[in-house]
Write an enzyme that holds these catalytic residues in place. Structure first.
Site, PDB file in Angstrom:
ATOM      1  N   THR A  63       0.825  -1.206   0.000  1.00 37.92           N
ATOM      2  CA  THR A  63       0.000   0.000   0.000  1.00 37.92           C
ATOM      3  C   THR A  63       0.865   1.265   0.000  1.00 37.92           C
ATOM      4  OG1 THR A  63      -1.424   1.318   1.471  1.00 37.92           O
ATOM      5  CG2 THR A  63      -0.186  -0.416   2.513  1.00 37.92           C
ATOM      6  N   ASP A  64       0.308   2.369  -0.470  1.00 34.73           N
ATOM      7  CA  ASP A  64       1.032   3.648  -0.418  1.00 34.73           C
ATOM      8  C   ASP A  64       1.275   4.096   1.024  1.00 34.73           C
ATOM      9  OD1 ASP A  64      -1.601   4.402   0.207  1.00 34.73           O
ATOM     10  OD2 ASP A  64      -1.760   5.924  -1.374  1.00 34.73           O
ATOM     11  N   GLU A  65       0.508   3.528   1.962  1.00 39.94           N
ATOM     12  CA  GLU A  65       0.619   3.983   3.351  1.00 39.94           C
ATOM     13  C   GLU A  65       1.964   3.623   3.977  1.00 39.94           C
ATOM     14  OE1 GLU A  65      -2.881   3.664   5.705  1.00 39.94           O
ATOM     15  OE2 GLU A  65      -4.198   3.575   3.955  1.00 39.94           O
ATOM     16  N   LYS A 115       1.876  -3.483   7.489  1.00 35.06           N
ATOM     17  CA  LYS A 115       1.996  -3.684   6.033  1.00 35.06           C
ATOM     18  C   LYS A 115       3.453  -3.488   5.574  1.00 35.06           C
ATOM     19  CE  LYS A 115      -0.600  -4.408   3.228  1.00 35.06           C
ATOM     20  NZ  LYS A 115      -1.020  -5.726   2.658  1.00 35.06           N
ATOM     21  N   TYR A 160      -1.522  -0.045  11.369  1.00 34.72           N
ATOM     22  CA  TYR A 160      -1.810  -0.746  10.103  1.00 34.72           C
ATOM     23  C   TYR A 160      -0.635  -0.632   9.149  1.00 34.72           C
ATOM     24  CZ  TYR A 160      -3.446  -1.228   5.278  1.00 34.72           C
ATOM     25  OH  TYR A 160      -3.555  -1.568   3.943  1.00 34.72           O
TER      26      TYR A 160
HETATM   27  P1  NAD Z   1     -10.472  -6.459   3.002  1.00 34.21           P
HETATM   28  O1  NAD Z   1     -10.368  -6.155   4.463  1.00 34.21           O
HETATM   29  O2  NAD Z   1     -11.710  -6.123   2.258  1.00 34.21           O
HETATM   30  O3  NAD Z   1     -10.205  -8.026   2.769  1.00 34.21           O
HETATM   31  C1  NAD Z   1      -9.189  -8.727   3.429  1.00 34.21           C
HETATM   32  C2  NAD Z   1      -9.467 -10.224   3.243  1.00 34.21           C
HETATM   33  O4  NAD Z   1      -8.392 -10.963   3.850  1.00 34.21           O
HETATM   34  C3  NAD Z   1     -10.755 -10.705   3.902  1.00 34.21           C
HETATM   35  O5  NAD Z   1     -11.458 -11.546   3.011  1.00 34.21           O
HETATM   36  C4  NAD Z   1     -10.268 -11.478   5.121  1.00 34.21           C
HETATM   37  O6  NAD Z   1     -11.150 -12.525   5.500  1.00 34.21           O
HETATM   38  C5  NAD Z   1      -8.937 -12.010   4.624  1.00 34.21           C
HETATM   39  N1  NAD Z   1      -7.981 -12.304   5.709  1.00 34.21           N
HETATM   40  C6  NAD Z   1      -7.583 -11.464   6.702  1.00 34.21           C
HETATM   41  N2  NAD Z   1      -6.676 -12.077   7.482  1.00 34.21           N
HETATM   42  C7  NAD Z   1      -6.499 -13.327   6.969  1.00 34.21           C
HETATM   43  C8  NAD Z   1      -5.688 -14.420   7.336  1.00 34.21           C
HETATM   44  N3  NAD Z   1      -4.887 -14.364   8.406  1.00 34.21           N
HETATM   45  N4  NAD Z   1      -5.744 -15.546   6.587  1.00 34.21           N
HETATM   46  C9  NAD Z   1      -6.567 -15.616   5.500  1.00 34.21           C
HETATM   47  N5  NAD Z   1      -7.358 -14.607   5.120  1.00 34.21           N
HETATM   48  C10 NAD Z   1      -7.328 -13.470   5.842  1.00 34.21           C
HETATM   49  O7  NAD Z   1      -9.193  -5.761   2.358  1.00 34.21           O
HETATM   50  P2  NAD Z   1      -9.008  -5.060   0.932  1.00 34.21           P
HETATM   51  O8  NAD Z   1      -9.396  -3.651   1.039  1.00 34.21           O
HETATM   52  O9  NAD Z   1      -9.589  -5.919  -0.114  1.00 34.21           O
HETATM   53  O10 NAD Z   1      -7.418  -5.091   0.811  1.00 34.21           O
HETATM   54  C11 NAD Z   1      -6.760  -6.219   0.243  1.00 34.21           C
HETATM   55  C12 NAD Z   1      -5.261  -5.988   0.300  1.00 34.21           C
HETATM   56  O11 NAD Z   1      -4.927  -4.819  -0.418  1.00 34.21           O
HETATM   57  C13 NAD Z   1      -4.705  -5.795   1.707  1.00 34.21           C
HETATM   58  O12 NAD Z   1      -3.452  -6.444   1.782  1.00 34.21           O
HETATM   59  C14 NAD Z   1      -4.553  -4.283   1.821  1.00 34.21           C
HETATM   60  O13 NAD Z   1      -3.521  -3.958   2.733  1.00 34.21           O
HETATM   61  C15 NAD Z   1      -4.171  -3.944   0.401  1.00 34.21           C
HETATM   62  N6  NAD Z   1      -4.519  -2.571  -0.046  1.00 34.21           N
HETATM   63  C16 NAD Z   1      -5.785  -2.112   0.121  1.00 34.21           C
HETATM   64  C17 NAD Z   1      -6.111  -0.835  -0.335  1.00 34.21           C
HETATM   65  C18 NAD Z   1      -7.518  -0.297  -0.217  1.00 34.21           C
HETATM   66  O14 NAD Z   1      -7.757   0.841  -0.578  1.00 34.21           O
HETATM   67  N7  NAD Z   1      -8.482  -1.071   0.253  1.00 34.21           N
HETATM   68  C19 NAD Z   1      -5.130  -0.052  -0.949  1.00 34.21           C
HETATM   69  C20 NAD Z   1      -3.842  -0.567  -1.110  1.00 34.21           C
HETATM   70  C21 NAD Z   1      -3.539  -1.836  -0.653  1.00 34.21           C
HETATM   71  P1  TYD Z   2     -10.045   5.214   4.968  1.00 32.41           P
HETATM   72  O1  TYD Z   2     -11.128   4.846   4.013  1.00 32.41           O
HETATM   73  O2  TYD Z   2     -10.092   4.642   6.351  1.00 32.41           O
HETATM   74  O3  TYD Z   2      -8.653   4.860   4.261  1.00 32.41           O
HETATM   75  P2  TYD Z   2      -7.140   5.225   4.736  1.00 32.41           P
HETATM   76  O4  TYD Z   2      -7.132   5.887   6.042  1.00 32.41           O
HETATM   77  O5  TYD Z   2      -6.525   3.867   4.787  1.00 32.41           O
HETATM   78  O6  TYD Z   2      -6.607   6.102   3.661  1.00 32.41           O
HETATM   79  O7  TYD Z   2      -9.996   6.780   5.114  1.00 32.41           O
HETATM   80  C1  TYD Z   2      -9.771   7.609   3.984  1.00 32.41           C
HETATM   81  C2  TYD Z   2      -9.708   9.046   4.464  1.00 32.41           C
HETATM   82  O8  TYD Z   2     -10.988   9.420   4.964  1.00 32.41           O
HETATM   83  C3  TYD Z   2      -8.710   9.303   5.580  1.00 32.41           C
HETATM   84  O9  TYD Z   2      -8.142  10.593   5.409  1.00 32.41           O
HETATM   85  C4  TYD Z   2      -9.582   9.290   6.827  1.00 32.41           C
HETATM   86  C5  TYD Z   2     -10.903   9.840   6.309  1.00 32.41           C
HETATM   87  N1  TYD Z   2     -12.108   9.311   6.995  1.00 32.41           N
HETATM   88  C6  TYD Z   2     -13.070  10.189   7.479  1.00 32.41           C
HETATM   89  O10 TYD Z   2     -12.931  11.425   7.386  1.00 32.41           O
HETATM   90  N2  TYD Z   2     -14.179   9.656   8.076  1.00 32.41           N
HETATM   91  C7  TYD Z   2     -14.373   8.333   8.217  1.00 32.41           C
HETATM   92  O11 TYD Z   2     -15.407   7.919   8.794  1.00 32.41           O
HETATM   93  C8  TYD Z   2     -13.378   7.436   7.699  1.00 32.41           C
HETATM   94  C9  TYD Z   2     -13.546   5.941   7.823  1.00 32.41           C
HETATM   95  C10 TYD Z   2     -12.265   7.974   7.087  1.00 32.41           C
END
Ligand code: NAD
Ligand code: TYD
Length: 336
Positions: A124-126, A154, A150
């Site tokens: 992730t970019d984070e 990561k 988090y």
């Molecule tokens: P999500 O929370 O929707 O899904 C995570 C999935 O992983 C779930 O199905 C959960 O059951 C499974 N899981 C968690 N722990 C597990 C374990 N120990 N064993 C097996 N399965 C497990 O997450 P997402 O938003 O789909 O993100 C997917 C990946 O992409 C993550 O690695 C996240 O860090 C990365 N990512 C997400 C974003 C975003 O914007 N959502 C951006 C960049 C990177």
């Molecule tokens: P989020 O969707 O939790 O993603 P991330 O923090 O991993 O980027 O949050 C996106 C942005 O929105 C972040 O700046 C926090 C803000 N935010 C709110 O203002 N209100 C909310 O209820 C949530 C969940 C996030």
């Protein structure tokens, strides 16, 4: 025929990726290893359940015996499995360290012993921390400087993946994407939370003054980038995946309200997230050089996302009515 182990495939991005991969590669099979945490939802993959090329394995990426067993049957690994929500990591990060650090190690070590063709770690970019005033967007060489539980967990997975490439020559590639939006995103993340709250005339809780900036990426654009890096990326390298769609909190909430046709009076400014990263910004020229381009900009990505949540109210209402969700919501927002 190639078999890909996709972990965390019952979550938001993983389920979109499995659907994408099965469509894009007629000669691929997928095994989806998922523990089905609160975020893992079998409803996300109902349409591929009947596909003979798809198999679901209920289990944990930290379970070495199970991972070894599955690894013997696959050619490549794409690891999505993770605890993914920053606010939950602030409440307690044990599960984050377990799945996002130890789980990645378990997969990498099993993959090394098996000798897989490719291992893609979804990062992730984070992991880069937060951008300072006037700083340029991060390239892949920027130091990893995560600042919340988090992103630290990561970064541990990201760095371990790189260590396995350097130390053991495991063919690892890493993607670091910005904030994804689109179908099947659990409504704890900002965009689906705000869309679904707005549809029910509930307040939209904006942290602080809504000044934090995020880049937005439509989930299928991310899936295409992962597919490309998996097949064409240079072993041992990381690739930023950003949509060049930056917007601050005020812009995001206002756009959502415009698209769902609800009044601004629903906006509620609440206490800021502790340690809130104020700006993420990616230089994605490296993945673009492989031929990737995002198909969506912020407006079209958000419009498409709003339309999906409007059409799939059964999907998100079932989640929002669950005890788990209501308990989380109360802890995170009502008792804030
Ligand atoms: P999500 O929370 O929707 O899904 C995570 C999935 O992983 C779930 O199905 C959960 O059951 C499974 N899981 C968690 N722990 C597990 C374990 N120990 N064993 C097996 N399965 C497990 O997450 P997402 O938003 O789909 O993100 C997917 C990946 O992409 C993550 O690695 C996240 O860090 C990365 N990512 C997400 C974003 C975003 O914007 N959502 C951006 C960049 C990177
Ligand atoms: P989020 O969707 O939790 O993603 P991330 O923090 O991993 O980027 O949050 C996106 C942005 O929105 C972040 O700046 C926090 C803000 N935010 C709110 O203002 N209100 C909310 O209820 C949530 C969940 C996030």
């Amino acid at each position: 025929m190639k078999t890909v182990l996709v972990t965390g495939g019952a979550g938001f991005i993983g389920s979109n990726f499995i659907r994408y991969l099965l469509q894009a590669h007629a000669d691929y099979r997928v095994i989806n290893l998922d523990r089905l945490t609160y975020a893992g939802n079998p409803d996300n993959l109902r349409d591929v359940e009947g596909d003979a090329r798809y198999e679901f394995a209920l289990g944990d990426i930290c379970n070495r015996e199970l991972v070894d067993y599955l690894m013997r049957r696959v050619d490549m690994v794409v690891n999505f499995a993770a605890e993914s929500h920053v606010d939950r990591s602030i409440m307690g990060a044990e599960d984050f360290m377990r799945s996002n650090a130890l789980g990645v190690y378990t997969l990498l070590d099993a993959a090394r012993q098996r000798g897989v063709e490719r291992f893609l770690q979804v990062s992730t970019d984070e992991v880069y921390g937060t951008l300072g005033e006037g700083d340029p967007p991060w390239t892949e060489d920027a130091p990893l400087a995560p600042r919340n539980p988090y992103s630290v967990s990561k970064a541990a997975g990201d760095m371990m993946a790189r260590a396995f490439a350097v130390t053991y020559g495991l063919p690892v590639v890493i993607t670091r994407a910005s904030n994804n939006i689109g179908p099947f995103q659990y409504p704890e993340k900002r965009v689906p939370l705000f869309i679904t709250n707005a549809l029910d005339d509930l307040p939209l809780p904006v942290y602080g003054q809504g000044l934090a900036v995020r880049d937005h990426l439509y989930v299928t654009d991310h899936c295409e980038a992962i597919d490309l890096v998996l097949h064409k990326g240079t072993v041992g390298e990381a690739y930023n995946v950003g949509g060049e769609n930056e917007a601050d909190g005020v812009a995001v909430v206002e756009k959502i309200l415009e698209f769902v046709e609800k009044p601004r009076t629903l906006i509620q400014y609440v206490k800021d997230r502790p340690g809130h990263d104020m700006h993420y910004s990616l230089d994605a020229s490296k993945v673009r050089a492989l031929g990737w381009r995002p198909r969506y900009n912020f407006e079209s990505a958000l419009r498409q996302t709003v339309a999906w949540y409007l059409e799939h109210q059964d999907w998100w209402r079932k989640i929002k009515e669950s005890v788990e969700y209501r308990a989380y919501y109360e802890r995170q927002y009502v008792r804030r």
